[in-house]
Design an enzyme around this catalytic site. Sequence first.
Site, PDB file in Angstrom:
ATOM      1  N   ARG A 206      11.704  -1.512  11.438  1.00 24.23           N
ATOM      2  CA  ARG A 206      10.494  -1.550  12.329  1.00 24.23           C
ATOM      3  C   ARG A 206      10.318  -2.682  12.987  1.00 24.23           C
ATOM      4  NH1 ARG A 206       5.115  -0.112   8.395  1.00 24.23           N
ATOM      5  NH2 ARG A 206       4.358  -1.478  10.122  1.00 24.23           N
TER       6      ARG A 206
ATOM      7  N   ARG B 254      -0.335  -9.480  13.832  1.00 22.90           N
ATOM      8  CA  ARG B 254      -1.160  -8.420  13.090  1.00 22.90           C
ATOM      9  C   ARG B 254      -1.847  -9.149  11.888  1.00 22.90           C
ATOM     10  NH1 ARG B 254       4.430  -5.889  11.274  1.00 22.90           N
ATOM     11  NH2 ARG B 254       2.930  -4.486   9.921  1.00 22.90           N
TER      12      ARG B 254
ATOM     13  N   LYS C 191       0.957  -1.105   0.014  1.00 29.27           N
ATOM     14  CA  LYS C 191      -0.057   0.209  -0.243  1.00 29.27           C
ATOM     15  C   LYS C 191       0.960   1.348  -0.062  1.00 29.27           C
ATOM     16  CE  LYS C 191      -2.248  -1.164   3.953  1.00 29.27           C
ATOM     17  NZ  LYS C 191      -1.891  -2.078   4.238  1.00 29.27           N
TER      18      LYS C 191
ATOM     19  N   ARG D  94      -9.265   0.494   9.062  1.00 26.42           N
ATOM     20  CA  ARG D  94      -8.835  -0.927   9.458  1.00 26.42           C
ATOM     21  C   ARG D  94      -9.942  -1.677  10.316  1.00 26.42           C
ATOM     22  NH1 ARG D  94      -2.906   0.049   9.323  1.00 26.42           N
ATOM     23  NH2 ARG D  94      -1.942  -1.743   9.369  1.00 26.42           N
TER      24      ARG D  94
ATOM     25  N   ARG E 164      11.071  -6.379   4.500  1.00 28.88           N
ATOM     26  CA  ARG E 164      10.951  -5.024   4.719  1.00 28.88           C
ATOM     27  C   ARG E 164      11.838  -4.716   6.187  1.00 28.88           C
ATOM     28  NH1 ARG E 164       5.113  -2.368   5.116  1.00 28.88           N
ATOM     29  NH2 ARG E 164       4.917  -3.396   7.031  1.00 28.88           N
TER      30      ARG E 164
HETATM   31  P1  AMP Z   1       1.104   0.430   8.948  1.00 30.42           P
HETATM   32  O1  AMP Z   1       2.199   1.206   8.831  1.00 30.42           O
HETATM   33  O2  AMP Z   1      -0.136   0.813   8.203  1.00 30.42           O
HETATM   34  O3  AMP Z   1       1.315  -1.254   8.776  1.00 30.42           O
HETATM   35  O4  AMP Z   1       0.545   0.508  10.623  1.00 30.42           O
HETATM   36  C1  AMP Z   1       1.444   0.147  11.909  1.00 30.42           C
HETATM   37  C2  AMP Z   1       0.597   0.097  12.971  1.00 30.42           C
HETATM   38  O5  AMP Z   1       0.089   1.187  13.136  1.00 30.42           O
HETATM   39  C3  AMP Z   1      -0.464  -1.141  12.932  1.00 30.42           C
HETATM   40  O6  AMP Z   1      -0.041  -2.400  13.152  1.00 30.42           O
HETATM   41  C4  AMP Z   1      -1.268  -0.514  13.975  1.00 30.42           C
HETATM   42  O7  AMP Z   1      -1.041  -0.922  15.333  1.00 30.42           O
HETATM   43  C5  AMP Z   1      -1.517   0.853  13.790  1.00 30.42           C
HETATM   44  N1  AMP Z   1      -2.290   1.492  12.881  1.00 30.42           N
HETATM   45  C6  AMP Z   1      -2.037   2.386  11.734  1.00 30.42           C
HETATM   46  N2  AMP Z   1      -3.157   2.502  10.920  1.00 30.42           N
HETATM   47  C7  AMP Z   1      -4.167   2.133  11.877  1.00 30.42           C
HETATM   48  C8  AMP Z   1      -5.719   2.294  11.836  1.00 30.42           C
HETATM   49  N3  AMP Z   1      -6.226   2.768  10.753  1.00 30.42           N
HETATM   50  N4  AMP Z   1      -6.427   1.605  13.062  1.00 30.42           N
HETATM   51  C9  AMP Z   1      -5.838   1.100  14.120  1.00 30.42           C
HETATM   52  N5  AMP Z   1      -4.556   1.178  14.155  1.00 30.42           N
HETATM   53  C10 AMP Z   1      -3.749   1.379  13.204  1.00 30.42           C
END
Ligand code: AMP
Length: 188
Positions: A134, A146, A14, A89, A128
């Site tokens: 990360r 996750r 994404k 999400r 990644r």
């Molecule tokens: P990402 O970079 O999109 O993989 O997000 C990393 C982490 O941020 C996720 O595993 C969640 O813990 C948190 N996070 C990001 N976006 C959301 C969302 N829309 N709702 C809830 N938690 C989020």
Amino acid sequence: MKYYVLFGPPGAGKGTFAKMLVENKGYYHISTGDLLRKEIAEGTPLGMQAKDLIEKGNLVPDEVVCGMIRQQFDSNPDVRGFLLDGFPRTVAQAIALDEMLTDMGEELTRVVSIHITDEEVRRRIKGRALVENRADDADDDIITTRIRNYHEKTEPVIQYYKAHDKYFEVEAHGTIDENYAKVSALID
Ligand code: AMP
């Protein structure tokens, strides 16, 4: 104004595709994950609240991310449209997004969903982790949490958007360029 959701499991690409779309089509990219990592790096109260949840692979509360999205919409009035990456999400977030857009006299343009298998999710996240440092990408148990959260809490969002005729899915098993071509074809 156009409002696109880039949807898919962690590691689907994404963020990568959003960056390519920003360059090629001039949309404004909003990644809730990036915004949360910035809050954590700056040590804000919101960041401190989110840190533990993110590090364990859990979702942060809906109100927190919805507030961040609204703030981004409000502070970028002159862009041609938005690409939402990592949001919504949960079904509650999808409903809140629709309410926000209705309130603004707007509506969601479409959802572009990037599909990969759980095995690919695992392989890509671990790749990644080597590049982006990360903590939530490096640990097998956190990745498992996750993936579980994705299936339990995020996947139901697909039905929500199918019911609203907004849902378009691409199979992303090819190279980045091949997958990008499929995603890009669905975005003006
Ligand atoms: P990402 O970079 O999109 O993989 O997000 C990393 C982490 O941020 C996720 O595993 C969640 O813990 C948190 N996070 C990001 N976006 C959301 C969302 N829309 N709702 C809830 N938690 C989020």
